[in-house]
Design a protein around this motif. Sequence first.
Motif, PDB file in Angstrom:
ATOM      1  N   LEU A  70       1.719   6.747  -7.912  1.00 34.74           N
ATOM      2  CA  LEU A  70       0.466   5.835  -7.908  1.00 34.74           C
ATOM      3  C   LEU A  70      -0.499   6.409  -9.394  1.00 34.74           C
ATOM      4  CD1 LEU A  70      -2.478   5.146  -7.359  1.00 34.74           C
ATOM      5  CD2 LEU A  70      -3.063   7.257  -6.352  1.00 34.74           C
TER       6      LEU A  70
ATOM      7  N   PRO B 229       1.788  10.369  -4.693  1.00 30.07           N
ATOM      8  CA  PRO B 229       1.086  10.569  -6.197  1.00 30.07           C
ATOM      9  C   PRO B 229       2.119  10.397  -7.056  1.00 30.07           C
ATOM     10  CG  PRO B 229       0.778  12.397  -4.165  1.00 30.07           C
ATOM     11  CD  PRO B 229       1.856  11.089  -3.853  1.00 30.07           C
TER      12      PRO B 229
ATOM     13  N   LEU C  19      -5.049   5.583   0.547  1.00 26.70           N
ATOM     14  CA  LEU C  19      -3.601   4.829   0.102  1.00 26.70           C
ATOM     15  C   LEU C  19      -2.415   4.852   1.644  1.00 26.70           C
ATOM     16  CD1 LEU C  19      -3.128   4.397  -3.290  1.00 26.70           C
ATOM     17  CD2 LEU C  19      -4.281   2.662  -1.693  1.00 26.70           C
TER      18      LEU C  19
ATOM     19  N   CYS D 182      -4.177  12.291  -7.943  1.00 27.36           N
ATOM     20  CA  CYS D 182      -3.194  11.108  -6.515  1.00 27.36           C
ATOM     21  C   CYS D 182      -3.228  12.143  -5.275  1.00 27.36           C
ATOM     22  CB  CYS D 182      -2.257  11.397  -8.432  1.00 27.36           C
ATOM     23  SG  CYS D 182      -2.624  10.236  -9.826  1.00 27.36           S
TER      24      CYS D 182
ATOM     25  N   GLU E  70     -19.448  14.638   2.124  1.00 30.81           N
ATOM     26  CA  GLU E  70     -19.475  15.123   3.892  1.00 30.81           C
ATOM     27  C   GLU E  70     -19.234  17.420   3.661  1.00 30.81           C
ATOM     28  OE1 GLU E  70     -18.107  13.055   6.918  1.00 30.81           O
ATOM     29  OE2 GLU E  70     -19.189  11.560   6.314  1.00 30.81           O
TER      30      GLU E  70
ATOM     31  N   PHE F   5      -8.585  -1.272  -6.907  1.00 29.65           N
ATOM     32  CA  PHE F   5      -9.108  -0.424  -5.923  1.00 29.65           C
ATOM     33  C   PHE F   5      -9.041   1.025  -6.344  1.00 29.65           C
ATOM     34  CE2 PHE F   5      -6.617   0.911  -1.282  1.00 29.65           C
ATOM     35  CZ  PHE F   5      -8.409   0.740  -1.029  1.00 29.65           C
ATOM     36  N   MET F   6      -8.862   1.360  -7.015  1.00 31.41           N
ATOM     37  CA  MET F   6      -9.423   3.116  -6.799  1.00 31.41           C
ATOM     38  C   MET F   6     -10.201   3.342  -7.221  1.00 31.41           C
ATOM     39  SD  MET F   6      -5.865   3.766  -6.359  1.00 31.41           S
ATOM     40  CE  MET F   6      -5.117   2.618  -6.216  1.00 31.41           C
TER      41      MET F   6
ATOM     42  N   LEU G 130       0.554  -1.302   0.302  1.00 32.93           N
ATOM     43  CA  LEU G 130      -0.011   0.044  -0.340  1.00 32.93           C
ATOM     44  C   LEU G 130       0.862   0.948   0.164  1.00 32.93           C
ATOM     45  CD1 LEU G 130      -3.122  -1.036   2.293  1.00 32.93           C
ATOM     46  CD2 LEU G 130      -3.144  -1.047  -0.290  1.00 32.93           C
TER      47      LEU G 130
ATOM     48  N   ALA H 224       0.827   4.699  -2.175  1.00 34.24           N
ATOM     49  CA  ALA H 224       0.476   5.959  -1.334  1.00 34.24           C
ATOM     50  C   ALA H 224       1.741   7.207  -1.636  1.00 34.24           C
ATOM     51  CB  ALA H 224       0.096   5.483   0.141  1.00 34.24           C
TER      52      ALA H 224
ATOM     53  N   CYS I  50     -12.548   2.232  -5.438  1.00 35.79           N
ATOM     54  CA  CYS I  50     -13.016   2.400  -4.422  1.00 35.79           C
ATOM     55  C   CYS I  50     -12.214   3.798  -3.496  1.00 35.79           C
ATOM     56  CB  CYS I  50     -12.498   0.657  -3.467  1.00 35.79           C
ATOM     57  SG  CYS I  50     -12.884   0.987  -1.554  1.00 35.79           S
ATOM     58  N   VAL I  51     -11.510   3.521  -3.229  1.00 36.92           N
ATOM     59  CA  VAL I  51     -10.689   4.951  -3.195  1.00 36.92           C
ATOM     60  C   VAL I  51     -11.285   6.199  -3.494  1.00 36.92           C
ATOM     61  CG1 VAL I  51      -8.273   6.124  -2.706  1.00 36.92           C
ATOM     62  CG2 VAL I  51      -8.539   3.691  -3.175  1.00 36.92           C
ATOM     63  N   GLU I  52     -11.544   6.226  -4.680  1.00 37.46           N
ATOM     64  CA  GLU I  52     -12.774   7.188  -5.294  1.00 37.46           C
ATOM     65  C   GLU I  52     -13.633   7.435  -4.617  1.00 37.46           C
ATOM     66  OE1 GLU I  52     -12.369   7.235  -9.959  1.00 37.46           O
ATOM     67  OE2 GLU I  52     -10.139   6.831  -9.343  1.00 37.46           O
ATOM     68  N   ALA I  53     -14.367   6.318  -4.587  1.00 35.13           N
ATOM     69  CA  ALA I  53     -15.546   6.421  -3.684  1.00 35.13           C
ATOM     70  C   ALA I  53     -15.651   7.220  -2.201  1.00 35.13           C
ATOM     71  CB  ALA I  53     -16.162   4.945  -3.125  1.00 35.13           C
ATOM     72  N   VAL I  54     -14.036   6.805  -1.538  1.00 33.54           N
ATOM     73  CA  VAL I  54     -14.126   8.012  -0.344  1.00 33.54           C
ATOM     74  C   VAL I  54     -13.403   9.001  -1.067  1.00 33.54           C
ATOM     75  CG1 VAL I  54     -12.141   7.575   1.532  1.00 33.54           C
ATOM     76  CG2 VAL I  54     -12.342   5.345   0.707  1.00 33.54           C
ATOM     77  N   ILE I  55     -13.279   9.081  -1.419  1.00 34.81           N
ATOM     78  CA  ILE I  55     -13.094  10.707  -1.072  1.00 34.81           C
ATOM     79  C   ILE I  55     -14.761  11.087  -1.650  1.00 34.81           C
ATOM     80  CG2 ILE I  55     -11.890  13.043  -2.898  1.00 34.81           C
ATOM     81  CD1 ILE I  55      -9.644   9.942  -3.543  1.00 34.81           C
TER      82      ILE I  55
ATOM     83  N   SER J 221     -17.308  10.646  -0.741  1.00 35.08           N
ATOM     84  CA  SER J 221     -18.450  10.309   0.334  1.00 35.08           C
ATOM     85  C   SER J 221     -17.236  11.631   1.460  1.00 35.08           C
ATOM     86  CB  SER J 221     -17.414   9.139   1.027  1.00 35.08           C
ATOM     87  OG  SER J 221     -17.549   9.212   3.185  1.00 35.08           O
ATOM     88  N   GLU J 222     -15.926  11.777   0.796  1.00 30.60           N
ATOM     89  CA  GLU J 222     -15.843  12.266   1.812  1.00 30.60           C
ATOM     90  C   GLU J 222     -15.619  14.092   1.748  1.00 30.60           C
ATOM     91  OE1 GLU J 222     -13.534  13.381   5.224  1.00 30.60           O
ATOM     92  OE2 GLU J 222     -14.701  11.483   4.733  1.00 30.60           O
TER      93      GLU J 222
ATOM     94  N   CYS K 294     -15.448  -1.070   1.246  1.00 34.04           N
ATOM     95  CA  CYS K 294     -14.766  -1.236   0.334  1.00 34.04           C
ATOM     96  C   CYS K 294     -13.252  -1.776   0.084  1.00 34.04           C
ATOM     97  CB  CYS K 294     -15.537  -0.853  -1.025  1.00 34.04           C
ATOM     98  SG  CYS K 294     -14.906   0.690  -1.383  1.00 34.04           S
TER      99      CYS K 294
END
Lengths: 107, 107
Positions: free
Chosen positions: A26, A23, B17, B10, A101, A87-88, A17, A21, A90-95, A97-98, B83
Amino acid sequence: MMTKKDKLMCEAKAKVLKALAHPTRLWMAEQLADGERCVCEFANMVDADFSTISKHLTVLKQAGIVEYDKRGKQVFYRLKVPCVLKFMSCVEAVIKSEVKEQAALIE
Amino acid sequence: MMTKKDKLMCEAKAKVLKALAHPTRLWMAEQLADGERCVCEFANMVDADFSTISKHLTVLKQAGIVEYDKRGKQVFYRLKVPCVLKFMSCVEAVIKSEVKEQAALIE
DNA sequence: TGAACATATGCCAATATAACCAAATGTTGT
DNA sequence: ACAACATTTGGTTATATTGGCATATGTTCA
């Protein structure tokens, strides 16, 4: 309990990871989804010293994410385990979501 | 070309990550797959100072990976975007691939 | 109100990372 | 063998991360 075995396993996973991690690393890994690239191509695409790029690729190599191939004067890197990029989304989903909010807070 | 937009994106992804790229944080995130845990539970499960654990959870929180809930004296953390753990099977594939190669070298 | 508890924060020292420059290595073509 | 080129490595400095300790904050219960 975080056993000794758990710890070893998590250290190994964390290493992978960690390699992603950064930029620049990645981004380079993402570029490799389209096929192999030589170091010189990255040098033209990324604004960083040649040696910096080389070192980043070494990190990806040591993490087992990419592999390379010397052909003539050039070294071509390619993804070794392409699923890392899946996986990206999902990582984008995290972003997202943030961001949502934070947007809600402004309202 | 790594555009300014690419770079920003990124950087955002790398932050997520990076939050997972620590053995203790990764382990804690994995534990949360089974449901929420309070900080004190982690304190019993992980060999680290209470404050260290609290800080790690803060990193996961700031990355948008977990969220928490104060109930009474305790603070319960839970996965916000589950996820992130699905990725681990791929990370494990990377590790296995490495181990295999190293084994082959020894032969 | 005050003691006991759960968690978070500030500070500091140790360690790890990142970036650049310069120099070394390895390859090709003359 | 030599010049030109692609890449890697070593050295150095700046910055970031980690972890523990002490301290602060906030909650419950007597």
